[in-house]
Design a protein around this motif. Sequence first.
Motif, PDB file in Angstrom:
ATOM      1  N   ALA A   1       1.784   0.526  -4.144  1.00  0.00           N
ATOM      2  CA  ALA A   1       0.482   0.525  -3.462  1.00  0.00           C
ATOM      3  C   ALA A   1       0.670   0.657  -1.950  1.00  0.00           C
ATOM      4  O   ALA A   1      -0.059   1.401  -1.282  1.00  0.00           O
ATOM      5  N   GLU A   2       1.650  -0.057  -1.413  1.00  0.00           N
ATOM      6  CA  GLU A   2       1.913   0.013   0.028  1.00  0.00           C
ATOM      7  C   GLU A   2       2.376   1.411   0.424  1.00  0.00           C
ATOM      8  O   GLU A   2       1.975   1.942   1.461  1.00  0.00           O
ATOM      9  N   GLU A   3       3.211   2.027  -0.422  1.00  0.00           N
ATOM     10  CA  GLU A   3       3.661   3.397  -0.158  1.00  0.00           C
ATOM     11  C   GLU A   3       2.487   4.367  -0.186  1.00  0.00           C
ATOM     12  O   GLU A   3       2.406   5.284   0.634  1.00  0.00           O
ATOM     13  N   TRP A   4       1.585   4.169  -1.167  1.00  0.00           N
ATOM     14  CA  TRP A   4       0.415   5.048  -1.284  1.00  0.00           C
ATOM     15  C   TRP A   4      -0.441   4.960  -0.021  1.00  0.00           C
ATOM     16  O   TRP A   4      -0.877   5.978   0.523  1.00  0.00           O
ATOM     17  N   VAL A   5      -0.679   3.740   0.457  1.00  0.00           N
ATOM     18  CA  VAL A   5      -1.487   3.542   1.659  1.00  0.00           C
ATOM     19  C   VAL A   5      -0.824   4.199   2.872  1.00  0.00           C
ATOM     20  O   VAL A   5      -1.485   4.877   3.680  1.00  0.00           O
ATOM     21  N   LYS A   6       0.473   4.016   3.038  1.00  0.00           N
ATOM     22  CA  LYS A   6       1.182   4.613   4.173  1.00  0.00           C
ATOM     23  C   LYS A   6       1.075   6.135   4.156  1.00  0.00           C
ATOM     24  O   LYS A   6       0.965   6.776   5.200  1.00  0.00           O
ATOM     25  N   ALA A   7       1.110   6.708   2.977  1.00  0.00           N
ATOM     26  CA  ALA A   7       1.086   8.162   2.850  1.00  0.00           C
ATOM     27  C   ALA A   7      -0.307   8.756   3.035  1.00  0.00           C
ATOM     28  O   ALA A   7      -0.443   9.882   3.528  1.00  0.00           O
ATOM     29  N   HIS A   8      -1.355   8.022   2.673  1.00  0.00           N
ATOM     30  CA  HIS A   8      -2.686   8.629   2.591  1.00  0.00           C
ATOM     31  C   HIS A   8      -3.781   7.980   3.439  1.00  0.00           C
ATOM     32  O   HIS A   8      -4.811   8.626   3.691  1.00  0.00           O
ATOM     33  N   GLN A   9      -3.629   6.744   3.842  1.00  0.00           N
ATOM     34  CA  GLN A   9      -4.724   6.013   4.504  1.00  0.00           C
ATOM     35  C   GLN A   9      -5.317   6.808   5.670  1.00  0.00           C
ATOM     36  O   GLN A   9      -4.602   7.302   6.539  1.00  0.00           O
TER      37      GLN A   9
END
Length: 238
Positions: free
Chosen positions: A197-205
């Motif tokens: 989830a943290e990786e997803w946020v870093k990539a897309h937020q």
Amino acid sequence: MLDILKLGADVTQEVEKDTLGGGGALETDLYAFTIKAAYFDFAKSKAMSVNLMLETATGRRLRVTEYITSGEAKGCKPYYEKDGKKFPLPGYSKMSTLCQLVTGKTIDQLTAEDKILKLYDFEARKETNQSKKVITELSGQPIKAGVFKIIEDKKSKVGDEYVATGETREVNEVGKFFNEEGKTIEEVSGGKDATFAEEWVKAHQGKTKDKSTKVAATAGAPALGNVGATGTPALSFS
């Protein structure tokens, strides 16, 4: 009713992989929602969809539609065939993943009951009370979702077709579901920690995807972005 959603032993199933792929639309981010309702519906093609009514703790609402079977012309099946093998439709996989994250069960193992929901009626141009098959085990349950903000073409109906008008609008699209703890289905099934989830946020937020052509189409010409019976339409926000 849900027996038709059993994929069968000859359908190749894979665990979903972890790949990064107030008014107006939500900004791209990871959100915690409560599932206010989840119900089945059908397109004119007879394709079956699962429709979610999601709400944040602050009252922001997101409506999601995913088609989980093909249309009548392709047999109303929850899978497609490629190179002699059968695979679940993308919408089926996404909704079955959601069901497993929330309940630990696949979509065909859940219960659907007739309930009255207040939904928008496009012909009446207002909300009306409608009877739908509601997935009772999902109602009131928490879920997290990685939501994309999308810019797409506005479309208007010309005859039996929806064509681009040359204008654009902002909508939302769910890229990935996580459970209440922020775990993906791969992390849950593998007993892993919640890290993706943290990786997803870093990539897309905060990033907006522009899928628009900004070009007006004409009736009879191929309309970019049209969704077929097995496609996944953009999500509406209210």
